[in-house]
Design an enzyme around this catalytic site. Sequence first.
Site, short mmCIF file in Angstrom:
data_model
loop_
_atom_site.label_atom_id
_atom_site.label_comp_id
_atom_site.label_asym_id
_atom_site.label_seq_id
_atom_site.Cartn_x
_atom_site.Cartn_y
_atom_site.Cartn_z
N TYR C 140 0.86 -1.19 0.00
CA TYR C 140 0.00 0.00 0.00
C TYR C 140 0.90 1.23 0.00
CZ TYR C 140 -3.98 2.97 1.54
OH TYR C 140 -4.98 3.92 1.66
N LYS C 168 -1.37 -1.33 -4.07
CA LYS C 168 -2.40 -0.29 -4.10
C LYS C 168 -1.64 1.02 -4.21
CE LYS C 168 -5.90 1.66 -0.93
NZ LYS C 168 -6.30 2.76 -1.80
#
Lengths: 305, 305, 305, 305
Positions: C140, C168
């Site tokens: 992330y 992400k």
Amino acid sequence: MSKYDVSKFRNVTVALNTPFQKDGSVDVEAVKAVSRYFRDKGIKQMYVCGSTGEGFLLDTEERMLVAETVVNEVGKDMNIIVHVGCADTRHSCILAAHAEKIGAAAISAVPCVYYRPSEESVYRHWTKITEAADLPFFIYNIPQLTGFNLSMNLFNRMLENERVAGVKCSSDPAQDILRFKLAGGKDFIVFNGPDEQFVAGRLLGADAGIGGTYGAMPELYLKMDELIKRSEWEKAAEIQNIVTPLIYRLCSFPSMHGAVKGIITLDGCPMGDPRLPFLPVSVDDPDLKTLYQDIRKAVEETKEW
Amino acid sequence: MSKYDVSKFRNVTVALNTPFQKDGSVDVEAVKAVSRYFRDKGIKQMYVCGSTGEGFLLDTEERMLVAETVVNEVGKDMNIIVHVGCADTRHSCILAAHAEKIGAAAISAVPCVYYRPSEESVYRHWTKITEAADLPFFIYNIPQLTGFNLSMNLFNRMLENERVAGVKCSSDPAQDILRFKLAGGKDFIVFNGPDEQFVAGRLLGADAGIGGTYGAMPELYLKMDELIKRSEWEKAAEIQNIVTPLIYRLCSFPSMHGAVKGIITLDGCPMGDPRLPFLPVSVDDPDLKTLYQDIRKAVEETKEW
Amino acid sequence: MSKYDVSKFRNVTVALNTPFQKDGSVDVEAVKAVSRYFRDKGIKQMYVCGSTGEGFLLDTEERMLVAETVVNEVGKDMNIIVHVGCADTRHSCILAAHAEKIGAAAISAVPCVYYRPSEESVYRHWTKITEAADLPFFIYNIPQLTGFNLSMNLFNRMLENERVAGVKCSSDPAQDILRFKLAGGKDFIVFNGPDEQFVAGRLLGADAGIGGTYGAMPELYLKMDELIKRSEWEKAAEIQNIVTPLIYRLCSFPSMHGAVKGIITLDGCPMGDPRLPFLPVSVDDPDLKTLYQDIRKAVEETKEW
Amino acid sequence: MSKYDVSKFRNVTVALNTPFQKDGSVDVEAVKAVSRYFRDKGIKQMYVCGSTGEGFLLDTEERMLVAETVVNEVGKDMNIIVHVGCADTRHSCILAAHAEKIGAAAISAVPCVYYRPSEESVYRHWTKITEAADLPFFIYNIPQLTGFNLSMNLFNRMLENERVAGVKCSSDPAQDILRFKLAGGKDFIVFNGPDEQFVAGRLLGADAGIGGTYGAMPELYLKMDELIKRSEWEKAAEIQNIVTPLIYRLCSFPSMHGAVKGIITLDGCPMGDPRLPFLPVSVDDPDLKTLYQDIRKAVEETKEW
């Protein structure tokens, strides 16, 4: 280590504002007048065509004109440090050579303007400038405007150049002064940059200071310097406690350049408006008048400290 | 203005590292031992579970355990300030109430963690925390880690809260200390945050300091404090000139937390490794050993200053 | 390359808000209800306890509770990705192991919280987390909240770990998606992070998207996804032109978390207020009602596109 | 809304590099040659004396010389947009008036150089420039170099000026293009700035693009533009997947300016070295030669797409 005797540079150094005429051109007579104005206030050193001097708003000819006028007018009484930094090396070198020719005491330059060149680029840029004039060179580190933060690595490389004589350290953390001073040594001049923490910079090793708000209240900076030289640090800090809020007030006007010019004008030395994009500040602005009076009051009250 | 008498908080304040066992859990016995270690070094005040204390790496129960252990062990001899700031207000308030219950001297909190809430959010967050414990509250401003820079506007709103007793000012510009001190007044405690410029912060008005490297060389900070109290500013700055390079060396290890723990361990008080993601620093690392010896040498040499 | 078949993860992924009760505790029944709500809207994948899910405001037990509740309720119908990132590695690993045990489809973690660890620290942190659960791991990257910007160097090191299955990508520059996708390859999932430029991210290679405003208008994201899959890029961009201003309006409320919760509540699924420091947004706020109606209108108007 | 018909500006726009002679002066013959070179490559529009054109490294006379030379040479075949932005308004206006006089198609300006003026200052600056020339004015937003991020508030104020005809949007977030396009409307030109995400910018509403790496591979940008005009977005993105890594390679040389000049030189149009502080890149550098060959290969392979 610098090959020059730098001891004469340990002075309260006014970053000189450049006065303009109504038509926007440099006001040569006012340049002379404001130079004498600061000399008569007891200022021994000035930094011309830097950030405060709107140096980046002037073209090469205008910068030469300002430098020459100041040196001719007060160069015998004061050390004139000419800021010669441009975005490109070529014009910076032209200004450096000119500064030597006219008899300036030293030159100085930012690492870059607008572009974000590599450390190697800046090394080459500064080195070329030092080669263009046999004068003490003062590095100018002001990351908040250049986006370039002088590393110890580059600083140490620059120290090997015998024309490099000091650094104007305008970054926020006071510790930067300490680390540049420790690396530069006794015979290397570190100038405090942030006026709001002048005494802190001095305590951490700054030999002197250069600042854009000195012009609005030179007496208070001279007084802090005097107290520091007498080792009266707490007394100096008391003046800093007066000076810093005055600086914040100067910064609350449409432009700080306009406000400082207004204060000098109110003190009897007409400066005109700054060049756009800096917004003008009217000398009829009641807040400016109050600020001027508060400055004069502070000067009076601390005169005998 | 704060309703508390804050005069007792003007001390060199060790930001306490939290010791862990080999299995990664809090080492309660070592917490007790290191608390006594600093007390015996002459430290009168500690800040627990803050940035240095790996407070953000501990869960609520662990933070309570550390705080309680420290207060029980040395709470009679020292002021224990418990950092209770979490990302959410709910858990911060639980920690605040707990701090009061166990007899902590004060609490403190960062404005936010991870998220970037609005000024109004932070106001509500801090206010709720102050409502959870009848204890002096010290604001913790550390924009380089939180991304939130305390404005004068929010600061002045917080000053209206009579439980707000001071601010730990860890931002880079030394002038922040001056402006918080001027606004907070005589009976409001400003703690210097950046260890590298401790004496500068003090000169600009900081009443005391809290720092994460104090633990590695408490004697040097105590000495600077002593010299400042004797108004020997230049002597204090000389020690700063020794201390700051030592700090830079601490920061050159895989983690500063690991390096400080290593130094304390080498001085006879085993601390274990920091919690990951902070990387461990071996006490067998020759650079760490040299650093330790250089610290001891500095302590010896400045003992009689 | 990842050892997992990641093809099932190419879905519009709602970053699930966590509903709370009036007393501030997690509302388990509402967690179930909102999970069914999104399943019934056609959502096939959710990201729980991330930035949107107020994951950093929850303690370890609460995060487990939310994850477990969602997996139990809709885990058969949807892929549940559990965000397990904490400031410390220890608790992140506990959450990772828990996610595997409860039958989550994947895990994900930010590089750091509050502290600014080194690249090596983050490498060790993420690696430990992947070792704690035999599940696809999604990096992330969200530098605007963590202060840590994933370099290609660290990214490439992570790619050698066969549990690393995607990223992400929530940084601002759309080109980041392109470079992560080119390095990660066909069987590596890149999720678009910035909702305001979803179609741009998709065009540059994002396989899918995860977003905090999807919950307020899932139909519009599903429609963009459908149009993209039909290669109707200009039509998808037309919807983006509707969606982005709606996002800006969501961001104009006292908190975005509160506004999204309010919209979901107005749509029939009560969410309660966010946890402080996120400020609540009343469902009676006329601006929120208007926004809700405008969202529904947009959904209606684009239904048949 | 702009009073001009801006439809003719929707072109792939080469940000023209300025060629220099060995002695560092502007190479007028090479300026002519490179202008014809791009015309013959099918380029219909150029942006001169901007960031790529080393505009900030040239003095006012040099900038006039370059602009005039280009307009005279290819002004009948191409739209020449002259960047006139200087640190000060005065010289910017001189350049603007000159651009009109020589027959340029449009002008453009950054908000500020070096200094960080207020929003009101920039409004006054840009407004004065538009008053100096009856030409379409393109705002230039490039916060990573100016430190000034164009707000919607200032943008909307500028839209009221009928000479404002578009914006060159070089900020990182692709969504900026969307929001400027939505506010500016159909007859307002938004130029994509970041070359690495050209197709993303176009999808979000950019009418065209201006870029500093177009010069090194104009055919690839023309091909992306052609594919986009044929609505073949995925094909265009495939080219972007080739182009972006080529850009990263251009950026890996001592200076990007030097690398682009080297590529053009290798393609038969001698450009000389960039002006210091930009470091030169030798055309004998084997990496540059390989890069050149890879560019030509990419051009060949995508010719018929």
